[in-house]
Write a protein that holds these residues in place. Sequence first.
Motif, PDB file in Angstrom:
ATOM      1  N   THR A   3       1.772  72.907 -82.941  1.00 40.39           N
ATOM      2  CA  THR A   3       2.188  73.125 -81.556  1.00 40.39           C
ATOM      3  C   THR A   3       3.633  73.623 -81.539  1.00 40.39           C
ATOM      4  O   THR A   3       4.336  73.579 -82.546  1.00 40.39           O
ATOM      5  N   GLN A   5       6.087  72.210 -80.142  1.00 43.00           N
ATOM      6  CA  GLN A   5       6.942  71.056 -80.420  1.00 43.00           C
ATOM      7  C   GLN A   5       6.988  70.759 -81.926  1.00 43.00           C
ATOM      8  O   GLN A   5       8.041  70.426 -82.462  1.00 43.00           O
ATOM      9  N   ASP A   6       5.851  70.914 -82.594  1.00 43.23           N
ATOM     10  CA  ASP A   6       5.814  70.716 -84.047  1.00 43.23           C
ATOM     11  C   ASP A   6       6.723  71.723 -84.756  1.00 43.23           C
ATOM     12  O   ASP A   6       7.443  71.382 -85.686  1.00 43.23           O
ATOM     13  N   ARG A   9      10.329  70.795 -84.213  1.00 48.61           N
ATOM     14  CA  ARG A   9      10.655  69.673 -85.100  1.00 48.61           C
ATOM     15  C   ARG A   9      10.878  70.170 -86.536  1.00 48.61           C
ATOM     16  O   ARG A   9      11.784  69.715 -87.228  1.00 48.61           O
ATOM     17  N   ASP A  27      10.682  62.401 -78.537  1.00 48.24           N
ATOM     18  CA  ASP A  27      10.931  63.728 -77.965  1.00 48.24           C
ATOM     19  C   ASP A  27      12.158  63.765 -77.062  1.00 48.24           C
ATOM     20  O   ASP A  27      12.770  64.818 -76.900  1.00 48.24           O
ATOM     21  N   ILE A  69      14.497  67.205 -78.251  1.00 47.85           N
ATOM     22  CA  ILE A  69      13.348  68.032 -78.620  1.00 47.85           C
ATOM     23  C   ILE A  69      12.622  68.471 -77.358  1.00 47.85           C
ATOM     24  O   ILE A  69      12.173  69.613 -77.251  1.00 47.85           O
ATOM     25  N   ALA A  70      12.547  67.594 -76.380  1.00 55.33           N
ATOM     26  CA  ALA A  70      11.871  67.922 -75.119  1.00 55.33           C
ATOM     27  C   ALA A  70      12.570  69.068 -74.384  1.00 55.33           C
ATOM     28  O   ALA A  70      11.906  69.987 -73.893  1.00 55.33           O
ATOM     29  N   THR A  73      11.994  72.303 -76.239  1.00 61.22           N
ATOM     30  CA  THR A  73      10.621  72.760 -76.043  1.00 61.22           C
ATOM     31  C   THR A  73      10.465  73.440 -74.688  1.00 61.22           C
ATOM     32  O   THR A  73       9.838  74.495 -74.585  1.00 61.22           O
ATOM     33  N   CYS A  74      11.044  72.864 -73.652  1.00 64.86           N
ATOM     34  CA  CYS A  74      10.973  73.469 -72.311  1.00 64.86           C
ATOM     35  C   CYS A  74      11.634  74.845 -72.277  1.00 64.86           C
ATOM     36  O   CYS A  74      11.084  75.794 -71.716  1.00 64.86           O
TER      37      CYS A  74
END
Length: 86
Positions: A3, A5-6, A9, A27, A69-70, A73-74
């Motif tokens: 993903t 997010q992955d 990371r 996250d 991380i959140a 990601t956004c």
Amino acid sequence: MATMQDKIREVLAQSGRLAVPVDSLDDTADLFAAGLDSLAIVNVLMNIEECFDIELPDELLSRLTFASIATLTCVVADLTERTTST
């Protein structure tokens, strides 16, 4: 399949120079408290741009963008969406 997010990371693990393993972070964890510094941000930025084939505009080059991380990601999701819709 990884993903977004992955992948973020993975970039952080490779170039974030964090004091703790990325896998141990929630996250919403504060990346600066985890050891992210200004030099590491440059490396993370370049790797994210390369990984997702995007360019972060100057107005997004702030501490807030790299806070967690959140949030990363956004920002990446928004830029990726803009890139593919044009």
